[in-house]
Design an enzyme around this catalytic site. Structure first.
Site, PDB file in Angstrom:
ATOM      1  N   ASP A 111      42.461  34.644  -2.287  1.00  0.00           N
ATOM      2  CA  ASP A 111      42.200  34.001  -0.991  1.00  0.00           C
ATOM      3  C   ASP A 111      41.363  32.736  -1.173  1.00  0.00           C
ATOM      4  OD1 ASP A 111      43.614  35.664   0.726  1.00  0.00           O
ATOM      5  OD2 ASP A 111      41.918  37.008   1.075  1.00  0.00           O
ATOM      6  N   LYS A 113      41.031  45.976   0.681  1.00  0.00           N
ATOM      7  CA  LYS A 113      40.622  44.965  -0.301  1.00  0.00           C
ATOM      8  C   LYS A 113      39.448  45.412  -1.179  1.00  0.00           C
ATOM      9  CE  LYS A 113      42.570  40.881   1.908  1.00  0.00           C
ATOM     10  NZ  LYS A 113      42.350  39.491   2.335  1.00  0.00           N
TER      11      LYS A 113
HETATM   12  P1  NAP Z   1      37.654  40.620   9.260  1.00  0.00           P
HETATM   13  O1  NAP Z   1      37.046  40.983   7.959  1.00  0.00           O
HETATM   14  O2  NAP Z   1      38.074  41.688  10.212  1.00  0.00           O
HETATM   15  O3  NAP Z   1      36.621  39.621  10.011  1.00  0.00           O
HETATM   16  C1  NAP Z   1      36.844  39.220  11.342  1.00  0.00           C
HETATM   17  C2  NAP Z   1      35.824  38.164  11.723  1.00  0.00           C
HETATM   18  O4  NAP Z   1      36.131  37.717  13.056  1.00  0.00           O
HETATM   19  C3  NAP Z   1      34.382  38.694  11.762  1.00  0.00           C
HETATM   20  O5  NAP Z   1      33.507  37.657  11.411  1.00  0.00           O
HETATM   21  C4  NAP Z   1      34.235  39.069  13.240  1.00  0.00           C
HETATM   22  O6  NAP Z   1      32.899  39.068  13.699  1.00  0.00           O
HETATM   23  C5  NAP Z   1      34.987  37.939  13.895  1.00  0.00           C
HETATM   24  N1  NAP Z   1      35.414  38.291  15.258  1.00  0.00           N
HETATM   25  C6  NAP Z   1      36.410  39.130  15.611  1.00  0.00           C
HETATM   26  N2  NAP Z   1      36.497  39.222  16.960  1.00  0.00           N
HETATM   27  C7  NAP Z   1      35.517  38.428  17.464  1.00  0.00           C
HETATM   28  C8  NAP Z   1      35.078  38.093  18.784  1.00  0.00           C
HETATM   29  N3  NAP Z   1      35.688  38.604  19.861  1.00  0.00           N
HETATM   30  N4  NAP Z   1      34.041  37.237  18.918  1.00  0.00           N
HETATM   31  C9  NAP Z   1      33.409  36.717  17.845  1.00  0.00           C
HETATM   32  N5  NAP Z   1      33.777  36.981  16.563  1.00  0.00           N
HETATM   33  C10 NAP Z   1      34.828  37.835  16.375  1.00  0.00           C
HETATM   34  O7  NAP Z   1      38.977  39.740   9.039  1.00  0.00           O
HETATM   35  P2  NAP Z   1      39.277  38.697   7.861  1.00  0.00           P
HETATM   36  O8  NAP Z   1      40.107  39.331   6.822  1.00  0.00           O
HETATM   37  O9  NAP Z   1      38.011  38.036   7.471  1.00  0.00           O
HETATM   38  O10 NAP Z   1      40.238  37.653   8.622  1.00  0.00           O
HETATM   39  C11 NAP Z   1      39.731  36.774   9.592  1.00  0.00           C
HETATM   40  C12 NAP Z   1      40.817  35.832  10.066  1.00  0.00           C
HETATM   41  O11 NAP Z   1      41.273  35.031   8.993  1.00  0.00           O
HETATM   42  C13 NAP Z   1      42.064  36.540  10.614  1.00  0.00           C
HETATM   43  O12 NAP Z   1      42.544  35.822  11.705  1.00  0.00           O
HETATM   44  C14 NAP Z   1      43.032  36.476   9.469  1.00  0.00           C
HETATM   45  O13 NAP Z   1      44.395  36.471   9.905  1.00  0.00           O
HETATM   46  C15 NAP Z   1      42.675  35.128   8.871  1.00  0.00           C
HETATM   47  N6  NAP Z   1      43.036  35.054   7.447  1.00  0.00           N
HETATM   48  C16 NAP Z   1      43.945  34.128   7.104  1.00  0.00           C
HETATM   49  C17 NAP Z   1      44.306  34.003   5.787  1.00  0.00           C
HETATM   50  C18 NAP Z   1      45.305  32.977   5.421  1.00  0.00           C
HETATM   51  O14 NAP Z   1      45.910  33.100   4.343  1.00  0.00           O
HETATM   52  N7  NAP Z   1      45.496  31.947   6.234  1.00  0.00           N
HETATM   53  C19 NAP Z   1      43.738  34.844   4.811  1.00  0.00           C
HETATM   54  C20 NAP Z   1      42.787  35.792   5.202  1.00  0.00           C
HETATM   55  C21 NAP Z   1      42.457  35.886   6.552  1.00  0.00           C
HETATM   56  P3  NAP Z   1      32.020  40.429  13.650  1.00  0.00           P
HETATM   57  O15 NAP Z   1      31.485  40.510  12.253  1.00  0.00           O
HETATM   58  O16 NAP Z   1      30.984  40.220  14.674  1.00  0.00           O
HETATM   59  O17 NAP Z   1      32.955  41.558  13.990  1.00  0.00           O
END
Ligand code: NAP
Length: 277
Positions: free
Chosen positions: A107, A70
């Site tokens: 998004d 991204k």
């Molecule tokens: P990302 O950039 O990898 O961020 C992941 C987030 O989750 C970070 O804040 C991370 O914290 C946290 N996290 C992961 N494992 C954890 C744990 N064990 N304990 C506490 N915090 C944890 O991913 P992203 O793109 O932001 O996506 C995040 C979520 O949103 C995903 O599930 C994705 O599928 C969903 N999403 C959905 C849509 C939709 O259209 N519905 C769109 C985008 C994303 P740290 O910073 O501490 O690692």
């Protein structure tokens, strides 16, 4: 046909097999009688920049991009929407006929439309919003919630430095709450947003007590697999309004479809049923 290039687009990520976008685009192609193709492309971070010119030469009209591309997608673009610049990342690339690459981040749009559709009673001025997570999806939510006028955005993230980066980027309406204190952050909140990957199939549940959440709070989860996460189940049990993450996935795809295939597609119950896990 809006121009002479093939009706061709795709989604690029690493991994990519889990993406529901090809199914989503296939539904719209059927719905509107478009003889289009939307291809999942498994491209590593190191190959991303060199792949784009090849796709343009092959006649692609554009691309959705997902993790880990991204930021790179924004970097290769010649022009970018205000949202993509503010968020610092792009999930949609439009390849113009003159060779220019335009970047957008849909998004934030998808998040907001889904929230407004699922909880029309939510108004941004109603009170603080709590954002769990500080990854890419959190940046999109932070941007749009602040743009919509939330009085305060409380960000809590396991890795505090990432929440601090967001606070630095988005300004003084953002406050940071330690991850250990996340349940206390819900006091007088009007909106609670999970943008962590916790609660997703294969991941641990989000451990959050809703005791402090006010009766009128809206709870939304970006996770859409499962559709009802343990967070949403707990919120429902307390009669809080809930909004699942599937609508965000569906709405964020609309601007790309419109730019590449010339039509703003509808989000219908039949589409939801087809894409739901
Ligand atoms: P990302 O950039 O990898 O961020 C992941 C987030 O989750 C970070 O804040 C991370 O914290 C946290 N996290 C992961 N494992 C954890 C744990 N064990 N304990 C506490 N915090 C944890 O991913 P992203 O793109 O932001 O996506 C995040 C979520 O949103 C995903 O599930 C994705 O599928 C969903 N999403 C959905 C849509 C939709 O259209 N519905 C769109 C985008 C994303 P740290 O910073 O501490 O690692």
């Amino acid at each position: 046909m809006i121009n002479e290039r093939p009706l061709l687009a795709g989604v690029c990520g690493f991994p990519i097999a889990q993406s529901r976008s090809p199914m989503l685009f296939a539904h719209w192609f059927d719905e509107y009688g478009i003889d289009g193709h939307y291809v999942p492309l498994r491209i590593s971070a190191e190959d991303f920049a060199s792949t784009i010119p090849v796709l343009i030469r092959a006649g692609f009209r554009g691309l959705n991009v997902t993790i880990p591309h991204k930021q790179a997608a924004l970097a290769i673009a010649d022009q970018a929407s205000e949202a993509a610049r503010a968020i610092g990342a792009a999930n949609t690339l439009i390849f113009h006929e003159d060779g220019a690459i335009e970047a957008d981040n849909t998004d934030a749009f998808g998040f907001l439309v889904n929230l407004r559709e699922g909880a029309p009673e939510w108004v941004s001025e109603a009170g603080p919003a709590v954002l769990l997570g500080a990854g890419g999806a959190a940046r999109a939510a932070a941007h749009i919630l602040l743009e919509e006028g939330v009085p305060e955005l409380r960000i809590t993230n396991r890795t505090r430095e990432k929440a601090e980066e967001l606070a630095h980027h988005f300004g003084d309406r953002v406050t940071i709450i330690d991850w250990e204190d996340r349940s206390d952050a819900l006091a007088n909140a009007a909106l609670i947003v999970n943008s962590t990957s916790l609660g997703m199939v294969g991941k641990p549940a989000l451990d959050l007590s809703l005791d402090a959440a006010p009766r009128g709070a809206v709870v939304t989860d970006m996770v859409y697999n499962p559709l009802t996460t343990s967070l949403l189940a707990e919120a429902k049990a307390r009669s809080l309004k809930t909004v699942d993450g599937l609508g965000m996935l569906l709405h964020q795809a609309r601007p790309g479809f419109r730019a590449w295939f010339g039509r703003d597609p509808d989000i219908t119950p039949a589409l939801r049923a087809r894409i739901a896990p």
